[in-house]
Every structure is written in C-alpha cells, then in structure tokens.
Motif scaffolding. Structure first.
Motif, PDB file in Angstrom:
ATOM      1  N   LYS A 138     -32.866 -26.990  62.953  1.00 10.81           N
ATOM      2  CA  LYS A 138     -31.772 -26.674  63.880  1.00 10.81           C
ATOM      3  C   LYS A 138     -31.625 -25.170  64.102  1.00 10.81           C
ATOM      4  CE  LYS A 138     -29.188 -30.784  62.426  1.00 10.81           C
ATOM      5  NZ  LYS A 138     -29.374 -31.553  63.668  1.00 10.81           N
ATOM      6  N   ASN A 139     -32.540 -24.386  63.493  1.00 11.23           N
ATOM      7  CA  ASN A 139     -32.540 -22.923  63.667  1.00 11.23           C
ATOM      8  C   ASN A 139     -31.201 -22.291  63.295  1.00 11.23           C
ATOM      9  OD1 ASN A 139     -35.249 -22.854  64.643  1.00 11.23           O
ATOM     10  ND2 ASN A 139     -34.504 -23.569  66.626  1.00 11.23           N
ATOM     11  N   ILE A 140     -30.626 -22.742  62.213  1.00  7.49           N
ATOM     12  CA  ILE A 140     -29.371 -22.166  61.732  1.00  7.49           C
ATOM     13  C   ILE A 140     -29.640 -20.861  60.985  1.00  7.49           C
ATOM     14  CG2 ILE A 140     -27.464 -22.529  60.105  1.00  7.49           C
ATOM     15  CD1 ILE A 140     -27.523 -25.474  60.901  1.00  7.49           C
ATOM     16  N   LEU A 141     -30.737 -20.798  60.242  1.00  9.18           N
ATOM     17  CA  LEU A 141     -31.091 -19.583  59.521  1.00  9.18           C
ATOM     18  C   LEU A 141     -31.845 -18.632  60.453  1.00  9.18           C
ATOM     19  CD1 LEU A 141     -32.279 -21.149  56.140  1.00  9.18           C
ATOM     20  CD2 LEU A 141     -30.045 -20.164  56.674  1.00  9.18           C
ATOM     21  N   PRO A 142     -31.743 -17.308  60.210  1.00  8.32           N
ATOM     22  CA  PRO A 142     -32.417 -16.334  61.078  1.00  8.32           C
ATOM     23  C   PRO A 142     -33.929 -16.490  61.049  1.00  8.32           C
ATOM     24  CG  PRO A 142     -30.803 -15.260  59.637  1.00  8.32           C
ATOM     25  CD  PRO A 142     -30.956 -16.662  59.146  1.00  8.32           C
ATOM     26  N   GLU A 143     -34.576 -16.099  62.126  1.00 10.64           N
ATOM     27  CA  GLU A 143     -36.036 -16.092  62.178  1.00 10.64           C
ATOM     28  C   GLU A 143     -36.526 -14.802  61.528  1.00 10.64           C
ATOM     29  OE1 GLU A 143     -38.480 -18.103  62.961  1.00 10.64           O
ATOM     30  OE2 GLU A 143     -37.025 -19.705  63.278  1.00 10.64           O
ATOM     31  N   GLU A 144     -37.267 -14.937  60.465  1.00 12.77           N
ATOM     32  CA  GLU A 144     -37.793 -13.764  59.761  1.00 12.77           C
ATOM     33  C   GLU A 144     -38.835 -14.240  58.757  1.00 12.77           C
ATOM     34  OE1 GLU A 144     -39.046 -10.584  58.833  1.00 12.77           O
ATOM     35  OE2 GLU A 144     -37.207 -10.194  59.976  1.00 12.77           O
ATOM     36  N   THR A 145     -39.999 -13.583  58.736  1.00 12.91           N
ATOM     37  CA  THR A 145     -41.064 -13.987  57.818  1.00 12.91           C
ATOM     38  C   THR A 145     -41.016 -13.221  56.504  1.00 12.91           C
ATOM     39  OG1 THR A 145     -42.568 -12.401  58.882  1.00 12.91           O
ATOM     40  CG2 THR A 145     -42.596 -14.691  59.690  1.00 12.91           C
ATOM     41  N   ASP A 146     -40.488 -12.007  56.524  1.00 12.55           N
ATOM     42  CA  ASP A 146     -40.386 -11.219  55.294  1.00 12.55           C
ATOM     43  C   ASP A 146     -39.223 -11.744  54.447  1.00 12.55           C
ATOM     44  OD1 ASP A 146     -38.943  -8.714  53.859  1.00 12.55           O
ATOM     45  OD2 ASP A 146     -41.107  -8.411  53.898  1.00 12.55           O
ATOM     46  N   GLY A 162     -20.455 -30.944  60.431  1.00 11.06           N
ATOM     47  CA  GLY A 162     -20.891 -32.327  60.318  1.00 11.06           C
ATOM     48  C   GLY A 162     -21.283 -32.681  58.892  1.00 11.06           C
ATOM     49  N   ASN A 163     -21.557 -33.942  58.685  1.00  8.35           N
ATOM     50  CA  ASN A 163     -21.863 -34.443  57.355  1.00  8.35           C
ATOM     51  C   ASN A 163     -23.274 -34.988  57.229  1.00  8.35           C
ATOM     52  OD1 ASN A 163     -19.347 -33.958  56.021  1.00  8.35           O
ATOM     53  ND2 ASN A 163     -18.461 -35.557  57.323  1.00  8.35           N
ATOM     54  N   GLY A 164     -24.148 -34.595  58.142  1.00  9.85           N
ATOM     55  CA  GLY A 164     -25.534 -35.015  58.027  1.00  9.85           C
ATOM     56  C   GLY A 164     -26.149 -34.496  56.736  1.00  9.85           C
ATOM     57  N   THR A 165     -27.219 -35.147  56.298  1.00 10.58           N
ATOM     58  CA  THR A 165     -27.845 -34.775  55.019  1.00 10.58           C
ATOM     59  C   THR A 165     -28.252 -33.317  54.994  1.00 10.58           C
ATOM     60  OG1 THR A 165     -28.659 -37.013  54.664  1.00 10.58           O
ATOM     61  CG2 THR A 165     -29.757 -35.270  53.455  1.00 10.58           C
ATOM     62  N   TYR A 166     -28.871 -32.838  56.090  1.00  7.79           N
ATOM     63  CA  TYR A 166     -29.313 -31.443  56.099  1.00  7.79           C
ATOM     64  C   TYR A 166     -28.129 -30.496  56.005  1.00  7.79           C
ATOM     65  CZ  TYR A 166     -31.027 -26.935  57.536  1.00  7.79           C
ATOM     66  OH  TYR A 166     -31.295 -25.604  57.571  1.00  7.79           O
ATOM     67  N   MET A 167     -27.059 -30.779  56.713  1.00  9.51           N
ATOM     68  CA  MET A 167     -25.889 -29.906  56.669  1.00  9.51           C
ATOM     69  C   MET A 167     -25.279 -29.868  55.268  1.00  9.51           C
ATOM     70  SD  MET A 167     -25.700 -28.510  59.554  1.00  9.51           S
ATOM     71  CE  MET A 167     -26.123 -28.673  61.280  1.00  9.51           C
ATOM     72  N   GLN A 168     -25.218 -31.022  54.611  1.00  9.28           N
ATOM     73  CA  GLN A 168     -24.686 -31.061  53.252  1.00  9.28           C
ATOM     74  C   GLN A 168     -25.581 -30.265  52.303  1.00  9.28           C
ATOM     75  OE1 GLN A 168     -23.247 -34.773  51.700  1.00  9.28           O
ATOM     76  NE2 GLN A 168     -22.984 -35.657  53.727  1.00  9.28           N
ATOM     77  N   GLN A 169     -26.886 -30.417  52.455  1.00  8.10           N
ATOM     78  CA  GLN A 169     -27.803 -29.674  51.608  1.00  8.10           C
ATOM     79  C   GLN A 169     -27.709 -28.173  51.849  1.00  8.10           C
ATOM     80  OE1 GLN A 169     -31.670 -31.371  52.225  1.00  8.10           O
ATOM     81  NE2 GLN A 169     -31.159 -33.286  51.185  1.00  8.10           N
ATOM     82  N   LEU A 170     -27.553 -27.790  53.112  1.00 13.42           N
ATOM     83  CA  LEU A 170     -27.492 -26.371  53.442  1.00 13.42           C
ATOM     84  C   LEU A 170     -26.256 -25.718  52.825  1.00 13.42           C
ATOM     85  CD1 LEU A 170     -29.093 -24.233  54.934  1.00 13.42           C
ATOM     86  CD2 LEU A 170     -27.759 -24.718  56.992  1.00 13.42           C
ATOM     87  N   ARG A 171     -25.139 -26.445  52.738  1.00 14.94           N
ATOM     88  CA  ARG A 171     -23.946 -25.897  52.093  1.00 14.94           C
ATOM     89  C   ARG A 171     -24.232 -25.524  50.643  1.00 14.94           C
ATOM     90  NH1 ARG A 171     -21.628 -30.503  54.836  1.00 14.94           N
ATOM     91  NH2 ARG A 171     -20.569 -29.782  56.712  1.00 14.94           N
TER      92      ARG A 171
END
Length: 344
Positions: A115-123, A144-153
């Motif tokens: 979902k591209n929530i984290l910044p784009e950066e390779t370093d 939301g309460n989707g699995t990915y969102m819960q894990q990201l928290r």
C-alpha cells in the motif's frame, strides 16, 4: 566434532523475538532437542509459528502433548503455559537494542508494503530516518483492521512490549503504552525468565545459556542464520537525532531493553570476568573447528536452495556446506521450516 547428548535435559521455553539473532538460538535448541530425543511443540496450523504479531498464543494451538521444548514463534501468555515454571524448566528469550532492531524489521517487512505506506528508499539508514521524520503522518495512514494494518502498528510500535504484555494483544497498544504497563511487563518478565539474552553480547549470551542448561561448549556452536547481507562499507551508526527519536517513540521497548541489559551485565559479573573470557576463547576455538569442518563458503540466499525465505529486495546470507562434510553439518543451516518438518 562429536555431537553430544545431555543425560537429563531440562524442559525449555524459548520465546523467539524478531530480528534479534533468535533464529540462530533456535537452531542451537533444535539440535539439542534432536540429539536428546525431546518432544518439540509443533503448531497445528502447519506453519512455523503458533501466533504472529497481533494474536496471542493459546495452548490449543499445538498438536504436541506434554512437550519438552517450545521454540517456534508466539506472543507469550503465561496463563497458556504448556511447560510449567519449575526447577526442571528454563524460560529464555533474547532482546536487541532498539534502534538496530527497529531498522532491521522496517527494512525486512517493507517487502509487505503493497500500500506504499512506508517511504521509498533503498538505503536502510535513510529509510529509518524518513520513517521517523514522518512518523505521525505514517501512523495516520494506518487505518482499518486488516491483517497488514494490524501488523504495521506493531512493526512501527513497541514490539517487545506487544509480545510480552499480559493483559491484551491489541495491536493499537503497541503505539501507546503507559508507564504502569511498562512496569508490569518488566516485573512479569523478571519473574518468568531465567535468562534474557542480549544480541549485542551474543557469545556472552551463549555462555550463560550453556551454564544454565548444563551443556558443553560444542553444543552452543553455531552458524549465523537469517542475517542480512551488508557491504563491507556498511555504516552501523545512526544520526543522534534519529536514534533519540526512535528511543523516544519506542519508549516501552527501550525501557525493557535497558532493564534487561543491566540484568545481563550483572549476570556476567556474577559469572566472573576471567571465567567468561576463558569460556569465550574456548567458544572461538570450537567455532573455528566447526567452520573448517563444515563450511565451504558464504553465499547470497537467493542464489541458494536452503529453504530460506528471502523478502522482496532484501539480500540474505546463507552458507554452502562442504561436499563430504559430516552429516551433522546440515543441521547447522536448517531453516525453521526444515526443523518444523523434522519434528512433525
């Protein structure tokens, strides 16, 4: 090198933490279980974890009756213990300093960020800096309460606290923790764990583990597993402002780590500095013997066939075993999935 059996192994609960060298500890314990014919608790779900990130461990999640060893991933709940805390059992876990563990899991779990929530950066260091500079903005996108969102928290929050807190496994709790919650969690861990190892003092941790388990130096030898490939020029330091912000945001994890690092240093003092140095020298010698006997070379995991999961855009290290090496060598590089199949 002779593989040794231990005459009367203790029952072991290892609470595996993420991105702390815990897979290498797990490998040591798996070999110990194998050589001593111990019953290892195997998850019913057929995967290499009982509970993951946002879900608590339940005793009903295992297919193994009366296990001797628990060592696959779980969010620890004392009330669901399969191995009672007695003089014949040991409880262990491992922690890593907060900035390094945060960087490692952000880099590692970015492969899931569809979902591209984290910044784009390779370093890696720049990625962490960007995450901390936009921390509140990133959190506002975690809805939301989707699995990915819960894990990201939990990935971005107080990970250790989430894994050991006894009152709730609500992923929102990872982002906002009271001082009383922290105190209760530290007290609980103090009362429960015989040894909390420290990643930055890994070999010293193994010496204390050896002493606790009553095993030989040979039995704690290891080949590092699931380690991210880094160029020789890799800079392991953070900008002071970034490090301070990580410790401020993850204040619960920082408090847990600092407490148990202090406890660990006290254990080393009690063990004795001269004795520790002699033990470390012996371990270094045994490590050299192991690598001479077993290892041909390091390789990048994506080029290997070692059953190692390699996240998208993350290079992982693996090992090639020498042709004609003794049969025990292969167990040093077994993945979690291979061990799981072995113990089923």
């Amino acid at each position: 090198m002779l593989r040794q059996r231990h005459p009367s192994p203790k029952k072991i609960v290892f609470v595996k933490t993420h991105k702390t060298a815990s897979t290498t500890i797990q490998s040591i314990l798996c070999r110990h279980a194998l050589y001593n014919s111990l019953r290892v608790a195997v998850p019913k779900n057929g995967r290499n974890f009982f509970s993951y990130l946002e879900k608590p461990f339940l005793a009903s999640q295992t297919r193994t009756n009366d296990p001797d060893v628990i060592l696959f991933h779980m969010n620890f709940l004392k009330d669901e213990e399969l191995i009672p805390k007695t003089k014949k059992s040991i409880y262990i876990t491992i922690l890593r300093d907060i900035p390094e563990s945060f960087e490692s899991r952000v880099v590692y779990y970015k492969f899931k960020d569809r979902k591209n929530i984290l910044p784009e950066e390779t370093d890696p260091k720049k990625l962490v800096s960007k995450v901390m500079n936009s921390y509140d903005s990133i959190l506002s996108k975690i809805i939301g309460n989707g699995t990915y969102m819960q894990q990201l928290r939990i990935i971005l929050g107080n990970w250790y606290f989430s894994q050991f807190y006894q009152k709730s496994k609500d992923p929102y709790k990872a982002l906002s923790v009271s001082s009383e919650d922290i105190k209760q969690t530290i007290n609980f861990m103090d009362e429960t764990f015989n040894l909390v190892m420290i990643t930055e003092l890994f070999d010293e941790s193994l010496i204390l583990l050896k002493d606790l388990m009553g095993i030989s130096t040979e039995q704690i030898t290891y080949i590092s597993l699931y380690e991210r490939f880094r160029q020789q020029s890799y800079d392991n330091s953070f900008e002071q402002s970034t490090e301070s912000e990580i410790r401020r945001r993850l204040h619960a994890d920082n408090a847990i780590y600092q407490h148990f690092k202090h406890v660990f240093e006290q254990k080393i003092q009690e063990f004795g500095s001269e004795r520790m140095q002699a033990e470390l020298e012996e371990l270094k010698e045994k490590q050299a013997e192991l690598h001479t006997e077993c290892v041909e070379k390091e390789i990048i995991a994506r080029q290997s066939n070692e059953h190692i999961f390699v996240p998208r855009k993350v290079a992982m290290m693996a090992w090639k075993i020498k042709k004609g090496a003794p049969g025990f060598c292969k167990y040093y590089i077994y993945s979690e999935k291979q061990w799981l199949n072995k113990f089923k």
